[in-house]
Design an enzyme around this catalytic site. Structure first.
Site, PDB file in Angstrom:
ATOM      1  N   ASN A   7       0.716  -1.282   0.165  1.00 25.64           N
ATOM      2  CA  ASN A   7       0.109  -0.012   0.007  1.00 25.64           C
ATOM      3  C   ASN A   7       0.754   1.503   0.151  1.00 25.64           C
ATOM      4  O   ASN A   7       1.636   1.569   0.918  1.00 25.64           O
ATOM      5  CB  ASN A   7      -0.913   0.049   1.298  1.00 25.64           C
ATOM      6  CG  ASN A   7      -1.775   1.260   1.313  1.00 25.64           C
ATOM      7  OD1 ASN A   7      -1.527   2.335   0.924  1.00 25.64           O
ATOM      8  ND2 ASN A   7      -3.022   0.849   1.744  1.00 25.64           N
ATOM      9  N   LYS A  10      -0.015   4.077   2.776  1.00 23.51           N
ATOM     10  CA  LYS A  10       0.613   4.009   3.946  1.00 23.51           C
ATOM     11  C   LYS A  10       2.449   4.095   3.834  1.00 23.51           C
ATOM     12  O   LYS A  10       2.668   4.991   4.801  1.00 23.51           O
ATOM     13  CB  LYS A  10       0.865   2.416   4.325  1.00 23.51           C
ATOM     14  CG  LYS A  10      -0.349   1.844   4.856  1.00 23.51           C
ATOM     15  CD  LYS A  10       0.073   0.422   5.215  1.00 23.51           C
ATOM     16  CE  LYS A  10      -1.369  -0.333   5.592  1.00 23.51           C
ATOM     17  NZ  LYS A  10      -1.234  -1.750   6.057  1.00 23.51           N
ATOM     18  N   ASP A  63      -0.614  -3.470  10.139  1.00 19.90           N
ATOM     19  CA  ASP A  63      -1.751  -3.906   9.863  1.00 19.90           C
ATOM     20  C   ASP A  63      -2.855  -3.087  10.563  1.00 19.90           C
ATOM     21  O   ASP A  63      -2.943  -2.567  11.646  1.00 19.90           O
ATOM     22  CB  ASP A  63      -1.825  -5.461  10.518  1.00 19.90           C
ATOM     23  CG  ASP A  63      -3.131  -5.837   9.909  1.00 19.90           C
ATOM     24  OD1 ASP A  63      -3.020  -6.302   8.569  1.00 19.90           O
ATOM     25  OD2 ASP A  63      -4.097  -6.306  10.538  1.00 19.90           O
ATOM     26  N   SER A  64      -3.805  -2.463   9.707  1.00 24.81           N
ATOM     27  CA  SER A  64      -4.738  -1.488  10.157  1.00 24.81           C
ATOM     28  C   SER A  64      -6.416  -2.198   9.836  1.00 24.81           C
ATOM     29  O   SER A  64      -6.463  -3.012   9.013  1.00 24.81           O
ATOM     30  CB  SER A  64      -4.725  -0.039   9.136  1.00 24.81           C
ATOM     31  OG  SER A  64      -3.387   0.357   9.671  1.00 24.81           O
ATOM     32  N   GLY A 138      -7.997   4.485   0.803  1.00 26.97           N
ATOM     33  CA  GLY A 138      -8.672   3.489   1.389  1.00 26.97           C
ATOM     34  C   GLY A 138     -10.222   4.114   1.981  1.00 26.97           C
ATOM     35  O   GLY A 138     -10.885   4.524   1.142  1.00 26.97           O
ATOM     36  N   ASP A 140     -10.441   6.703   3.813  1.00 27.31           N
ATOM     37  CA  ASP A 140     -10.317   8.000   4.309  1.00 27.31           C
ATOM     38  C   ASP A 140     -11.412   8.947   4.025  1.00 27.31           C
ATOM     39  O   ASP A 140     -11.861   9.812   4.829  1.00 27.31           O
ATOM     40  CB  ASP A 140      -8.896   8.647   3.662  1.00 27.31           C
ATOM     41  CG  ASP A 140      -7.840   8.282   4.641  1.00 27.31           C
ATOM     42  OD1 ASP A 140      -7.554   7.657   5.657  1.00 27.31           O
ATOM     43  OD2 ASP A 140      -6.789   8.379   3.856  1.00 27.31           O
ATOM     44  N   LYS A 160      -3.668  15.224   8.714  1.00 26.43           N
ATOM     45  CA  LYS A 160      -4.177  13.523   9.145  1.00 26.43           C
ATOM     46  C   LYS A 160      -2.968  13.176  10.214  1.00 26.43           C
ATOM     47  O   LYS A 160      -3.683  12.508  11.261  1.00 26.43           O
ATOM     48  CB  LYS A 160      -4.164  12.586   7.811  1.00 26.43           C
ATOM     49  CG  LYS A 160      -4.616  11.162   8.157  1.00 26.43           C
ATOM     50  CD  LYS A 160      -4.671  10.394   7.141  1.00 26.43           C
ATOM     51  CE  LYS A 160      -5.150   9.048   7.511  1.00 26.43           C
ATOM     52  NZ  LYS A 160      -4.699   8.037   6.396  1.00 26.43           N
ATOM     53  N   HIS A 165      -4.712   7.324  13.547  1.00 25.45           N
ATOM     54  CA  HIS A 165      -4.193   6.084  14.371  1.00 25.45           C
ATOM     55  C   HIS A 165      -2.913   5.712  13.912  1.00 25.45           C
ATOM     56  O   HIS A 165      -1.966   5.180  14.750  1.00 25.45           O
ATOM     57  CB  HIS A 165      -5.174   5.068  13.816  1.00 25.45           C
ATOM     58  CG  HIS A 165      -5.469   4.942  12.387  1.00 25.45           C
ATOM     59  ND1 HIS A 165      -6.128   5.980  11.683  1.00 25.45           N
ATOM     60  CD2 HIS A 165      -4.962   4.299  11.397  1.00 25.45           C
ATOM     61  CE1 HIS A 165      -6.030   5.816  10.285  1.00 25.45           C
ATOM     62  NE2 HIS A 165      -5.421   4.659  10.162  1.00 25.45           N
TER      63      HIS A 165
HETATM   64  P1  ITT Z   1      -0.533  -4.276   3.301  1.00 26.30           P
HETATM   65  O1  ITT Z   1      -0.007  -4.670   2.221  1.00 26.30           O
HETATM   66  O2  ITT Z   1       0.436  -3.128   4.100  1.00 26.30           O
HETATM   67  O3  ITT Z   1      -1.035  -5.204   4.038  1.00 26.30           O
HETATM   68  P2  ITT Z   1      -3.405  -3.318   2.968  1.00 26.30           P
HETATM   69  O4  ITT Z   1      -3.807  -1.966   2.144  1.00 26.30           O
HETATM   70  O5  ITT Z   1      -3.852  -4.663   2.586  1.00 26.30           O
HETATM   71  O6  ITT Z   1      -1.658  -3.342   2.649  1.00 26.30           O
HETATM   72  P3  ITT Z   1      -4.259  -3.533   5.579  1.00 26.30           P
HETATM   73  O7  ITT Z   1      -4.725  -4.774   5.456  1.00 26.30           O
HETATM   74  O8  ITT Z   1      -3.754  -2.762   6.850  1.00 26.30           O
HETATM   75  O9  ITT Z   1      -3.516  -2.895   4.372  1.00 26.30           O
HETATM   76  O10 ITT Z   1      -5.435  -2.350   5.681  1.00 26.30           O
HETATM   77  C1  ITT Z   1      -6.834  -2.646   5.515  1.00 26.30           C
HETATM   78  C2  ITT Z   1      -7.770  -1.843   4.724  1.00 26.30           C
HETATM   79  O11 ITT Z   1      -7.912  -0.652   5.441  1.00 26.30           O
HETATM   80  C3  ITT Z   1      -7.168  -1.437   3.279  1.00 26.30           C
HETATM   81  O12 ITT Z   1      -8.091  -1.464   2.335  1.00 26.30           O
HETATM   82  C4  ITT Z   1      -6.573  -0.164   3.504  1.00 26.30           C
HETATM   83  O13 ITT Z   1      -6.633   0.629   2.443  1.00 26.30           O
HETATM   84  C5  ITT Z   1      -7.295   0.450   4.593  1.00 26.30           C
HETATM   85  N1  ITT Z   1      -6.568   1.454   5.344  1.00 26.30           N
HETATM   86  C6  ITT Z   1      -5.528   1.212   6.196  1.00 26.30           C
HETATM   87  N2  ITT Z   1      -5.084   2.680   6.679  1.00 26.30           N
HETATM   88  C7  ITT Z   1      -5.997   3.510   6.263  1.00 26.30           C
HETATM   89  C8  ITT Z   1      -6.058   4.713   6.605  1.00 26.30           C
HETATM   90  O14 ITT Z   1      -5.074   5.501   7.552  1.00 26.30           O
HETATM   91  N3  ITT Z   1      -7.125   5.460   6.039  1.00 26.30           N
HETATM   92  C9  ITT Z   1      -7.862   4.713   5.351  1.00 26.30           C
HETATM   93  N4  ITT Z   1      -7.914   3.596   4.842  1.00 26.30           N
HETATM   94  C10 ITT Z   1      -6.896   2.790   5.574  1.00 26.30           C
END
Ligand code: ITT
Length: 182
Positions: A7, A10, A63-64, A138, A140, A160, A165
């Protein structure tokens, strides 16, 4: 410092936060299997344990997840899949007519330096009633952090970073790195 993520949004946020502290960041752009466990902490820990045999040396991952209260925490650890499938429109439809729009964004950083170290950041807020803003990535455009009227996507990256978070988890991580150096 190496970050492993698929991503780029991130990566951009971490670059800004960490370079301000004099830590340069290198991106390893790859996706890795995420086990479907109950919490972002468990998912991050398990992913870091998997990646230590793939990436040479120290690295961290993030991981979010977005936890929506009236949906009992959904999409939570399924946030990535739900973002790709239902998207923001789908989340707004699920909340159609719901008065309680409370939610929490959570980030868990897992830093591997021979052991896995965990840092968590959380920001509470509400889900907007419409998609608003063009910045960020994502979820946002539908997340309004507490004390704000704007969604994350209506803020600059710097704005932001003041309340997100991710920046809370990053601060705890940076403090740890500073202490480690002493
Ligand atoms: P990784 O390769 O780092 O895992 P990912 O996009 O799959 O990338 P996550 O599983 O941590 O990452 O994220 C879960 C979802 O939440 C994913 O669709 C992100 O785009 C979204 N997300 C994570 N952080 C965010 C933020 O700060 N603002 C908006 N959306 C976010």
């Amino acid at each position: 410092m190496i970050i492993v993520t698929s991503n780029k949004g991130k990566y951009a946020e971490y670059r800004e936060i960490m370079e301000r502290e004099g830590i340069s960041l290198e991106l390893v752009l790859m996706s890795y299997p995420e086990e479907q466990l109950d919490t972002v902490e468990e998912v991050a820990r398990r992913s870091a344990e998997f990646l230590r045999n793939v990436v040479g040396g120290d690295f961290f991952i993030d991981d979010s997840g977005l936890f929506i209260e009236s949906l009992k925490g959904f999409p939570g650890v399924y946030s990535s899949y739900v973002n790709r499938t239902l998207g923001n429109e789908g989340i707004l439809k699920l909340l159609d007519g719901k008065i309680d729009r409370g939610a929490e964004f959570r980030t868990c950083i897992a830093y591997y330096d021979g052991a896995v170290n965990i840092f968590v950041g959380k920001t509470r807020g509400v889900i907007s009633t419409e998609i608003r803003g063009r910045n960020g990535f994502g979820y946002d455009p539908i997340f309004i952090p507490e004390g704000e009227g704007r969604t994350y996507a209506e803020m600059s990256t710097e704005e932001k970073d003041l309340l997100s978070h991710r920046s809370k988890a990053a601060s705890a991580f940076i403090n740890f790195l500073k202490k480690k150096k002493i």
